[in-house]
Structure formats: structure tokens, C-alpha cells
Scaffold this motif. Structure first.
Motif, PDB file in Angstrom:
ATOM      1  N   GLY A 198       7.173   0.569  -7.128  1.00  0.00           N
ATOM      2  CA  GLY A 198       6.533   0.167  -5.887  1.00  0.00           C
ATOM      3  C   GLY A 198       5.106  -0.305  -6.082  1.00  0.00           C
ATOM      4  O   GLY A 198       4.503  -0.103  -7.138  1.00  0.00           O
ATOM      5  N   GLY A 199       4.580  -0.975  -5.051  1.00  0.00           N
ATOM      6  CA  GLY A 199       3.173  -1.352  -5.051  1.00  0.00           C
ATOM      7  C   GLY A 199       2.855  -2.666  -5.718  1.00  0.00           C
ATOM      8  O   GLY A 199       1.778  -3.221  -5.512  1.00  0.00           O
ATOM      9  N   ILE A 200       3.770  -3.199  -6.537  1.00  0.00           N
ATOM     10  CA  ILE A 200       3.500  -4.453  -7.242  1.00  0.00           C
ATOM     11  C   ILE A 200       4.656  -5.422  -7.025  1.00  0.00           C
ATOM     12  O   ILE A 200       5.817  -5.000  -7.035  1.00  0.00           O
ATOM     13  CB  ILE A 200       3.341  -4.221  -8.763  1.00  0.00           C
ATOM     14  N   GLY A 201       4.326  -6.695  -6.843  1.00  0.00           N
ATOM     15  CA  GLY A 201       5.396  -7.680  -6.749  1.00  0.00           C
ATOM     16  C   GLY A 201       4.940  -8.935  -6.039  1.00  0.00           C
ATOM     17  O   GLY A 201       3.980  -8.910  -5.263  1.00  0.00           O
ATOM     18  N   ALA A 247       0.833  -1.207   0.000  1.00  0.00           N
ATOM     19  CA  ALA A 247       0.000   0.000   0.000  1.00  0.00           C
ATOM     20  C   ALA A 247       0.866   1.254   0.000  1.00  0.00           C
ATOM     21  O   ALA A 247       0.594   2.217  -0.728  1.00  0.00           O
ATOM     22  CB  ALA A 247      -0.916  -0.014   1.223  1.00  0.00           C
ATOM     23  N   ILE A 248       1.961   1.228   0.805  1.00  0.00           N
ATOM     24  CA  ILE A 248       2.872   2.378   0.839  1.00  0.00           C
ATOM     25  C   ILE A 248       3.461   2.600  -0.548  1.00  0.00           C
ATOM     26  O   ILE A 248       3.574   3.731  -1.015  1.00  0.00           O
ATOM     27  CB  ILE A 248       3.999   2.146   1.881  1.00  0.00           C
ATOM     28  N   GLY A 249       3.791   1.497  -1.213  1.00  0.00           N
ATOM     29  CA  GLY A 249       4.389   1.597  -2.539  1.00  0.00           C
ATOM     30  C   GLY A 249       3.430   2.138  -3.576  1.00  0.00           C
ATOM     31  O   GLY A 249       3.833   2.870  -4.486  1.00  0.00           O
ATOM     32  N   SER A 250       2.133   1.784  -3.471  1.00  0.00           N
ATOM     33  CA  SER A 250       1.240   2.267  -4.524  1.00  0.00           C
ATOM     34  C   SER A 250       0.708   3.663  -4.224  1.00  0.00           C
ATOM     35  O   SER A 250       0.528   4.447  -5.140  1.00  0.00           O
ATOM     36  CB  SER A 250       0.107   1.279  -4.795  1.00  0.00           C
TER      37      SER A 250
END
Lengths: 401, 324
Positions: free
Chosen positions: B268-271, B199-202
Motif C-alpha cells: 500500500g501507499g505507492i503506485g 495516505a491510508i495505504g502508507s
């Protein structure tokens, strides 16, 4: 409110754990440094006591006999890195000479032997500090040429140790104190051939002898690698066999006297060079050669590549000091891993330089130059060692951990 | 055209594509090189993969927050050096060395987390600085061999690889990698630490506004990375006979590259952890396989670079498709 209290607690916990983290790590650092220093001091004082008794022995017959420092000079010493214990042995030798001559020196080196630019910067800063002399072990012999010119312009004598700089500007390098690397490489080839002679003579098909060189740029590694290859070519062809060199382009092109091609030669010398000078990449390169069915011997031309050969052998289990039982492995330099492998019969032996004496004589050479005397180059030998002579008085002091 | 889109969706994520690439590459190397086929080569490959895959699993977390951790390469060497020095030069039992290496890793991870999440330093800069610090700290130690052969404490090699009396090797470390991947996959998808990392990444703002303690979870991503760097240092020490001070720079890029090849988005946000593990294996396979087919060392780096560009391109194309 509740959230704020929680946040405060969490951050307090974080800060305290940070402190604990830092506390324990700095504690370790201090302890580790203290241990290292204590060990080094013990080694140095032991060596120094021995040296005062035997200093005449070490200097007798050399150009350094009877040399004293006219002033309490301050020298600058730049090593290739403190990466391997090899360099720490050189520093021990320098400390011996320092005590005897009453001079001082500052030693520094880049983080790894690949950090060429860092070392050039260190050399330039050392020159601007105008020491009485500089002892240099160059990571890359081409990169230091401009700096050597400026050292000459500033009238600072430079002694190259460990690695000679072949194209140094005239008069900038007053002396080179280094192992004759070509000769040291050929010592390894002589031993390799001596052990494998019968196996090569009676082989049905092609046989392969490998060599791992940590790079193709440093002069000492080039000379050592080629010293091995060229001597081996000479020995094999003298017995009427054909030989080819394969693998790394630099070494293939620089080798002399190969009379066969890779497909049909009786003996193939395969040379591998890793992308970086680390044990894990030398390991991969060594595995590649040692996995081949026709490989009967392999030479790692410095401590890092010899340890790479041993790391590869951890999985392959092919090395054996007895040629009838396995592949012959020959190393270079020392270190506890290589010494243990020779002691337990995994590695047939290794060629050692004398880093301790190299450091010791470098300080003497620099003192002579600072005194204004003429100094000659001081080539040193490579010595073969195996289980039979590891404890000999001439060999043992060079076999650092 | 429409059909291929559906297929892509069915495949779901990059991780299956990467798995197929991994298998195809392995088969290719087996066909191209007779010696590569030997079981010992697979053992060497696994030895190397233990530290790279563990590093990659760890570093996937900071990358998924939109950051990065550049300190893990020199960190792994630094932690292994400190642990090894304690064991070899100061007579500490091996488990103490292992514990100190891991705690040291967690400590540096925590420092990274605080620099990034609390002090708001750009992750690239903060971890570049800690990478220099760990490189320097590591250089305080001498080249350190951990115990081997018959020495006290040599048992620790068995954590990753058991050697039987007849020199047969059992790479048990593979089970550790699988377990770590499953646990961290669960953490990522089913716990707050993992969900908030993504969530922080997206969208960091939105996450903060929804009442999440962003600073804490942001720090946790770096702490996880540090923990895994600490564990990787043990894998490194068990596979490589001597840990050399001053080395390690560049290893982080291979681990980060593995995560990116595995579909972790640099924005960020995906992976996924599965993708990261497969991606890291692709990198290791290239490192071991390319020399075996006779390619010189520089080609190894050029080809790895080209494959990374490809992986990042897939990431960008996916995002564009999502936008339109």
C-alpha cells in the motif's frame, strides 16, 4: 459535533445506497430467475406434451421400450456444470423422462467444467445420501474412480452420461449413455475434407487445418479431437498426400498414421489447447492458427472452443462457408452464437449431439438399473447440420440456444 | 555504482521501466512470430486489454490502501450476465443492461468497502467471500450472448470497437482506456479521494489522527474498483460472444498482477495509474503473445508467474533502498 452529524449523514447515505444497491440487484436476481424458470417450464411442458405424443417413437426399438418404474425412485444427477446451455438441454430431457416415469431427481454440478475437485466432492456427498441411482457426467474421468468404487460398495447403480469412464471399477457403472465421440469427431473430419478436397488437391504449397480442443484431459474431448485428427489423416493419406500433426503434445503423440513432418508435409493439422476452458483463451488459441496464411480450415471441438473460433473471426474476418471465399470453420454442439454463424454463412456447419435425448435416456437407464434389470450401453450419434437441414425434425430439437 | 542510483532516481518510478519492457516484449513477439505482426492480432490484443486494463485501474485503488479486491474476476462475469439477461431474455434496452451492470459493480464495491473499512474484515477474506457470492449470483443466469450482428442493441459493440462496412476495425476502446487512465491519474494525484487512498495505504493511523474520515475514503477505494469492474464487464461482453456462468475466477489475478508489475506496492501507499496501465498491457501481451510463438498454455502461466515474482522483488529492493 458538526463532524459527527456529517459522519451520521454520510453513513446514512451509505446504508441507504447499499439498500438501494441490494434492492435493485436482488430484484434483478429474482426477476432473472423467474424468467429463466418460466422459460424452462414452458420449454419443458412443450417438450413433455410432444413427448407424450411421441414417447413411443423415442423409445421404440430401444432397450427402454415398455420400461416403468417399480417405485417412485429418487435419483441424483451430477452434470459437468451449468456453464453452457448444453447441460440445460440435458436437464429438459431428464424432466421429460421424470414426468413419464413418475420418479424424482436432484441435479447439481460444479461452477465450471474445470472444477474437478468440487465435482468429486458432490459425487461423494451424493453417494452418502444413498439415492436409488446416480447419473454422472464426469469432468475428469480419472478423478472419479475411487468414488465409483464406493458407489459400487454401497450398491448404488451409476449411469455415466455424456462422458464415459473408461477405467471404471468393474460393475460400478451399469451403463453409459453417451455420444460416440470418436465417430462424432470423424463426422466433422469427413465434412471438412469433403469441402476442402479440391483445395487440398490443387494447393501449391503446404496447407494447414486447425483444431481447438478446450482441454487434453476429458475423455470425450480427447476422443472427439482424435476422431477428427485420425479420420483426416486417413482421408488425406488415402489421396496420396503427406500429413503431419503439430501443436499440443497430447494430441500430437496420440494421433495415428501421420506420414510427414511439420516442415514438409502437404497438410499440417495444428492442434491448440488453452490454459483454461474459457471462450477468451480459446479465442487467443484460435487466432494464433487462423492468422496463418496457409490455414484453410478450423474445427472447434465443443461449444466453448467453437465460440472461441467465432470470437477470433470477429477480428480476423476470414471464415466463409464457401471454400473459394475464405477459411472453412466447423463447430460442435449448438447455442445461439454458433447457430447464427451457420445461418449467416460464416461457419460451414457443425456436428451436434443430442443432449436432450441423452438426458432422457439416462433417466430410463437408471430406472431400469434401480428396477434390478440389466442395462446395455447406449451409444448415440453425432449429426452434421448446416443451413440445408437446420430445421429438419430430427435436427432442430437438439439445436438448443 | 553511484551513477546507476542517480539514473534510477531520474527514471523516477517503475512505470517507465515497465513501458520499456512492454515495448521490448512487443518487438520481441513481432520478430519471433510472423502472424503476431498482423494488425488483426493487435486488435485482438486490444480487445482483451480493454477489460483487463480497466479492471487493473480499478483494483489499483484497493491495493494502494494496502488491501486487495479478489471479487472483480467473478464480478465482471456476474455483472455481464445480469446485464445480458436483462437485454436478451427480458427485452430491456441495451443501455439499461449497461447501466445495471455498472450499478451492480458499484454495489458490490460498496459492500466490499463496508466489510473492509467499517466491519474491519481483512480485505483478502472479505473480497474472497464476495467473489464467491458474485460467482454464485452469476450462475443463476444462463450463458448469455449480448446482442450481435443485426440484432437490436448490437450498437453497444461500437463503444469499444467500431466495425466499418469493409470489416475494418477501429479500436476506439483504446481512447476510453487512455481517458480513464488520465482521469484516474488526476483523481489519484490531485483529489482527496486519491491522496487519502495513498495516505491510508502508507499509514492509516496517522491519516485518521490528522482528522481524515478514513472509513469514507477507504470505502471509496473499493467503490472505484467496483465501478471499474462494472465497466470492464461491458468491455468483456463486447469482445466475447457468450458470457458463461461460473467462469471469471482467475481474471482478477491477471488484473492485480498487472497493477503489481506496474509498480503498485502490495503493502500500500505507492503506485501510479500509468504504471498500472502499462503493467496490465504487459500481462495481456504475454497472454496473447506466448501462444503465438508456439509455447503451450502451461508455459504461459509459468512465465507470467516468474515475471510477477520479478516485479515484487523490484518493489522490495526499492523499499530496502529507501530504508537505508
Amino acid at each position: 459535533m458538526k463532524k459527527k452529524v456529517l459522519a451520521a449523514l454520510v453513513s446514512a447515505a451509505m446504508v441507504s445506497s447499499l439498500l438501494v444497491g441490494c434492492g435493485s440487484s436482488t430484484g434483478d436476481t429474482a426477476a432473472a430467475t423467474a424468467a429463466t424458470t418460466a422459460a424452462a417450464a414452458a420449454a419443458t411442458s412443450a417438450a413433455a406434451t410432444e413427448a407424450t405424443a411421441a414417447s413411443n417413437d423415442l423409445l421404440t426399438g430401444t432397450e427402454f421400450e415398455g420400461v416403468t418404474a417399480k417405485e417412485a425412485y429418487n435419483f441424483s444427477v451430477i452434470v459437468k456444470s451449468f456453464q453452457s446451455t448444453y447441460w440445460q438441454a440435458a436437464i429438459t430431457g431428464m424432466d421429460m423422462a421424470k414426468e413419464e416415469l413418475g420418479i424424482t431427481y436432484d441435479a447439481q454440478g460444479p461452477n465450471s467444467e474445470s472444477d474437478i475437485a468440487d465435482q468429486v466432492n458432490m459425487l461423494n456427498s451424493a453417494i452418502s445420501a444413498k439415492p436409488a441411482g446416480i447419473a454422472l457426467a464426469a469432468c475428469d474421468t480419472k478423478s472419479v474412480l475411487d468414488s465409483l468404487q464406493s458407489a459400487k460398495d454401497a450398491s448404488i447403480p451409476v449411469v455415466c452420461f455424456d462422458t464415459g469412464v473408461a477405467d471404471a471399477p468393474d460393475g460400478s457403472v451399469v451403463a453409459t449413455v453417451a455420444t460416440d465421440n470418436t465417430a462424432a469427431g470423424s463426422v466433422a473430419a469427413d465434412k471438412m475434407y469433403e469441402i476442402l478436397k479440391d483445395k487440398i488437391a490443387s494447393a501449391d504449397g503446404q496447407v494447414r487445418i486447425g483444431e481447438v480442443n478446450q482441454d487434453a484431459t476429458a475423455l470425450n474431448i480427447q476422443q472427439r479431437g482424435l476422431g477428427f485428427i485420425n479420420e483426416l489423416i486417413k482421408l488425406v493419406t488415402a489421396d496420396g498426400k503427406t500429413v503431419a500433426v503439430a501443436g499440443n503434445e497430447y494430441y500430437v503423440n496420440a494421433a495415428e498414421g501421420a506420414n510427414g513432418d511439420e516442415a514438409s508435409a502437404d497438410v499440417v493439422i495444428e492442434v491448440a489447447v488453452p490454459a483454461q476452458t474459457t471462450v477468451d483463451l480459446c479465442n487467443t488459441e484460435a487466432s494464433k492458427i487462423m492468422s496463418k496464411e496457409d490455414t484453410i480450415g478450423i474445427f472447434g471441438s465443443n461449444q466453448t472452443s467453437a465460440e472461441g473460433v467465432l470470437a477470433a473471426n470477429n477480428n480476423l474476418g476470414v471464415l466463409n462457408a464457401d471454400p473459394s471465399k475464405g477459411m472453412i470453420g466447423i463447430g460442435f454442439d449448438a447455442g445461439s452464437v454458433i447457430k447464427a454463424a451457420i445461418t449467416d454463412g460464416t461457419m460451414a456447419g457443425a456436428v451436434t449431439q443430442s443432449p436432450l435425448l441423452m438426458g432422457y435416456y439416462s433417466i430410463y437407464a437408471m430406472t431400469m438399473a434401480a428396477n434390478g434389470d440389466k442395462v446395455e450401453d447406449f451409444p448415440m450419434n453425432g449429426y452434421w447440420y448446416d443451413t440445408t437441414n437446420m430445421t429438419d425434425s430430427q435436427i432442430a430439437p437438439n439445436l438448443y440456444d | 555504482m553511484k551513477k546507476s542510483k542517480v539514473d534510477l532516481k531520474k527514471l523516477g518510478t517503475q512505470k517507465y521501466i515497465v513501458l520499456i519492457v512492454l515495448i521490448a516484449l512487443y518487438i520481441f513477439f513481432c520478430i519471433a512470430s510472423k502472424t503476431f505482426r498482423k494488425p488483426t492480432t493487435l486488435i485482438s490484443l486490444l480487445d482483451m486489454s480493454f477489460y483487463y486494463v480497466i479492471m487493473a485501474i480499478g483494483v489499483a485503488f484497493p491495493i494502494m490502501t494496502g488491501g486487495v479486491d479478489l471479487s472483480i474476476g467473478t464480478g465482471v462475469i456476474c455483472y455481464a450476465l445480469f446485464g445480458g439477461t436483462l437485454v436478451r431474455n427480458m427485452g430491456a434496452p441495451v443501455w439499461v443492461g449497461i447501466l445495471v451492470a455498472i450499478i451492480f459493480g458499484v454495489g458490490i464495491g460498496l459492500l466490499n468497502g463496508i466489510l473492509v473499512a467499517v466491519m474491519n474484515l481483512p480485505p483478502f477474506l472479505a473480497t474472497l467471500c464476495t467473489s464467491m457470492i458474485t460467482r454464485g449470483l452469476g450462475s443463476m443466469c444462463k450463458a448469455t450472448p449480448w446482442p450481435t450482428g443485426q440484432q437490436d442493441g448490437a450498437w453497444f459493440h461500437n463503444i469499444f470497437k467500431i466495425t466499418l462496412a469493409d470489416n475494418t476495425k477501429i479500436p476506439v476502446g483504446f481512447l476510453i482506456v487512455v481517458a480513464a487512465a488520465l482521469i484516474m491519474g488526476y483523481v489519484l494525484n490531485h483529489t482527496r479521494v486519491g491522496r487519502y487512498t495513498l495516505a491510508i495505504g502508507s499509514n492509516k493511523e496517522a491519516t485518521m489522527l490528522s482528522g481524515v474520515n478514513v472509513k469514507f475514503y477507504h470505502i471509496m477505494a473499493y467503490v472505484i474498483c467496483g465501478l471499474f469492474a462494472g465497466m470492464a464487464s461491458i468491455a468483456y461482453a463486447s469482445a466475447i460472444p457468450t458470457v458463461q456462468p461460473g467462469t471469471g475466477a482467475g481474471m482478477e489475478l491477471d488484473a492485480i498482477g498487472g497493477a503489481i508489475v506496474g509498480g503498485v506496492s502490495t503493502a500500500g501507499g505507492i503506485g501510479t495509474i500509468g504504471g498500472t496501465v502499462f503493467g496490465a498491457y504487459v500481462i495481456c501481451l504475454l497472454k496473447v503473445g506466448l501462444p503465438f510463438i508456439g509455447l503451450q498454455a502451461y508455459w504461459q502461466q509459468i512465465i507470467t508467474g516468474i515475471i510477477l515474482i520479478g516485479a515484487v522483488m523490484i518493489d522490495i529492493v526499492k523499499k530496502r533502498r529507501a530504508q537505508f
